[in-house]
Design an enzyme around this catalytic site. Structure first.
Site, short mmCIF file in Angstrom:
data_model
loop_
_atom_site.label_atom_id
_atom_site.label_comp_id
_atom_site.label_asym_id
_atom_site.label_seq_id
_atom_site.Cartn_x
_atom_site.Cartn_y
_atom_site.Cartn_z
N ARG A 1 0.86 -1.18 0.00
CA ARG A 1 0.00 0.00 0.00
C ARG A 1 0.90 1.23 0.00
O ARG A 1 2.07 1.17 0.40
CB ARG A 1 -0.91 0.02 1.23
CG ARG A 1 -1.83 -1.19 1.35
CD ARG A 1 -2.65 -1.11 2.63
NE ARG A 1 -3.59 -2.23 2.77
CZ ARG A 1 -3.31 -3.36 3.41
NH1 ARG A 1 -2.12 -3.51 4.00
NH2 ARG A 1 -4.21 -4.32 3.49
N LYS B 1 -1.88 -2.02 8.01
CA LYS B 1 -3.31 -1.97 8.28
C LYS B 1 -3.69 -3.07 9.26
O LYS B 1 -3.28 -4.22 9.12
CB LYS B 1 -4.08 -2.17 6.96
CG LYS B 1 -5.57 -1.90 7.08
CD LYS B 1 -6.22 -1.97 5.70
CE LYS B 1 -7.71 -1.66 5.80
NZ LYS B 1 -8.36 -1.70 4.46
N HIS C 1 -2.82 1.98 -6.08
CA HIS C 1 -3.39 0.72 -5.62
C HIS C 1 -3.58 -0.26 -6.77
O HIS C 1 -3.65 -1.46 -6.55
CB HIS C 1 -4.73 0.98 -4.91
CG HIS C 1 -4.95 0.06 -3.74
ND1 HIS C 1 -4.19 0.11 -2.60
CD2 HIS C 1 -5.85 -0.94 -3.54
CE1 HIS C 1 -4.61 -0.82 -1.74
NE2 HIS C 1 -5.62 -1.47 -2.30
N ARG D 1 -0.72 -2.67 -6.71
CA ARG D 1 -0.89 -3.73 -5.71
C ARG D 1 -1.86 -4.79 -6.24
O ARG D 1 -1.59 -5.99 -6.11
CB ARG D 1 -1.41 -3.12 -4.41
CG ARG D 1 -1.75 -4.12 -3.30
CD ARG D 1 -2.12 -3.33 -2.04
NE ARG D 1 -2.95 -4.09 -1.11
CZ ARG D 1 -2.48 -4.82 -0.12
NH1 ARG D 1 -1.17 -4.93 0.06
NH2 ARG D 1 -3.30 -5.44 0.71
N HIS E 1 -4.03 -9.59 4.22
CA HIS E 1 -5.49 -9.64 4.35
C HIS E 1 -5.89 -10.47 5.56
O HIS E 1 -5.33 -11.55 5.79
CB HIS E 1 -6.11 -10.27 3.09
CG HIS E 1 -6.05 -9.40 1.89
ND1 HIS E 1 -6.18 -9.87 0.60
CD2 HIS E 1 -5.86 -8.05 1.76
CE1 HIS E 1 -6.07 -8.88 -0.25
NE2 HIS E 1 -5.88 -7.77 0.42
N TYR F 1 -9.38 -11.74 -6.41
CA TYR F 1 -8.45 -11.75 -7.54
C TYR F 1 -8.69 -12.94 -8.47
O TYR F 1 -8.24 -12.92 -9.62
CB TYR F 1 -7.01 -11.73 -7.04
CG TYR F 1 -6.68 -10.47 -6.30
CD1 TYR F 1 -6.62 -9.24 -6.95
CD2 TYR F 1 -6.47 -10.48 -4.92
CE1 TYR F 1 -6.35 -8.07 -6.26
CE2 TYR F 1 -6.20 -9.31 -4.22
CZ TYR F 1 -6.14 -8.11 -4.90
OH TYR F 1 -5.88 -6.96 -4.21
#
Length: 361
Positions: free
Chosen positions: A218, A243, A308, A311, A334, A343
């Site tokens: 990120r 995050k 982004h 990424r 994640h 994805y």
């Protein structure tokens, strides 16, 4: 006991500031309202400044600054600059920070709360009810056609404010909570990525964009990196407190290590791996977005590419090359595998194996 000691130190520091006639003014530093304090830079004065909770020295501004909390504003006679709504927001900001919410969340929630309080003007928060929140949702958020994600952010901020600062609950069940649209991530082809990176003559710019793509970072994670986070022996990068307040590692390719060594020999950053014009300060986030915009234009790509997208492209290309989805989840950081599974909907690996019946006509 410790809390009493902090209060005592804070009290004496504030008395000293008044006696020595320190001057102060409201400033904006890194997008946040702070109190800049001016005084003679003696060791004694500096020690007293450090007694204020949250005090910090700014290399770029060359000044000591404090949080613009209601207490600090009163000490330096600056409270008149704050409206009642802003004082409530500052109380909320201090609570969020005390619970170690990320600065992005603090900023988002405080902006949402300020919008809500301004909408009702001088109405005291003690008089606000569930119906007022519903009215705000209908007459401000929906009328202005704001996004579903913004609507949820506002509702979350209002709910948390009333639970913590007002110590009463808002019935969220009465408020429409829209589902966020299930949009597929935007993905670039490998050839498009190559064109974007090869357009960069500036080695710092090329290294920053290459790191985002090659490690699936990120923007905030890239800008927070420090040289010691690069482990050349193990060929990994350590991403600290990303995050969700989690550390994780991502693999480093030999090509990116070669590029980073070349960049480091030329720039010699002091604290952060990628620094701006001021030594010791991280590279500006908006400037990095502009670097990408210029590169996309030079590459002749007519798409609204954001950082982004790099990424997303990294994750999709990993999946298409046969990398297990579980490893991709760990690399990207994640919490849920369901986030990573998106994805699979943009990967062309399986789709290309499907033969169209049109070919048999």
């Amino acid at each position: 006991m410790l809390q009493n000691q902090i209060k005592k130190a804070y009290f004496y520091a504030s008395i000293y500031a008044k006696i020595m006639k320190w001057t102060a003014k409201i400033i904006k530093h890194r997008g946040e309202r702070r109190i800049a304090v001016t005084f003679e830079k003696t060791p004694w004065n500096i020690d007293k400044m450090r007694d204020f909770p949250g005090s910090a020295w700014s290399n770029s501004l060359k000044v000591w600054h404090l949080p613009a909390s209601p207490d600090n504003l009163r000490i330096f006679n600056l409270q008149t600059e704050f409206t009642p709504q802003r004082l409530e927001v500052e109380r909320f900001r201090q609570w969020l920070r005390s619970r170690r919410y990320s600065e992005n969340t603090v900023r988002t929630y405080c902006e949402a709360l300020m919008t809500f309080l301004k909408f009702f003007g001088d109405m005291p928060t003690s008089d606000m009810t569930d119906d007022d929140v519903v009215y705000f949702n209908n007459e401000y958020v929906l009328k202005n056609k704001f996004s579903a994600s913004y609507q949820n952010q506002v509702v979350n901020a209002i709910k948390l404010y009333f639970q913590t600062i007002e110590n009463r609950k808002i019935d969220i069940g009465k408020i429409h909570r829209p589902k966020n649209p299930k949009n597929l991530p935007n993905v670039l082809s490998k050839s498009e990525i190559k064109e974007i990176l090869s357009c960069q003559a500036n080695i710092k710019h090329r290294a920053m964009l290459s790191m985002i793509y090659s490690c699936g970072l990120r923007r905030s994670e890239l800008l927070a990196l420090k040289p010691q986070d690069i482990n050349a022996d193990r060929q990994v990068v350590l991403i600290r407190q990303a995050k969700g307040r989690k550390d994780r590692i991502a693999p480093l390719s030999p090509k990116i290590l070669t590029l980073l060594r070349e960049y480091y020999r030329y720039y010699r950053p002091e604290i952060y791996l990628f620094e701006g014009r001021t030594p010791g300060e991280p590279y500006d986030a908006r400037s990095l977005s502009e670097v990408l915009r210029v590169a996309v234009t030079k590459a002749g790509i007519d798409k609204p590419v954001t950082l982004h997208w790099l990424r997303h492209s990294y994750a999709t290309h990993l999946l298409e090359s046969g990398t297990d989805l579980r490893y991709i989840q760990e690399i990207l950081g994640h919490n849920s595998s369901r986030t990573t599974e998106i994805y699979t909907h943009v990967s062309t690996r399986s789709i290309q194996m499907v033969k169209s019946p049109f070919d048999d006509l």
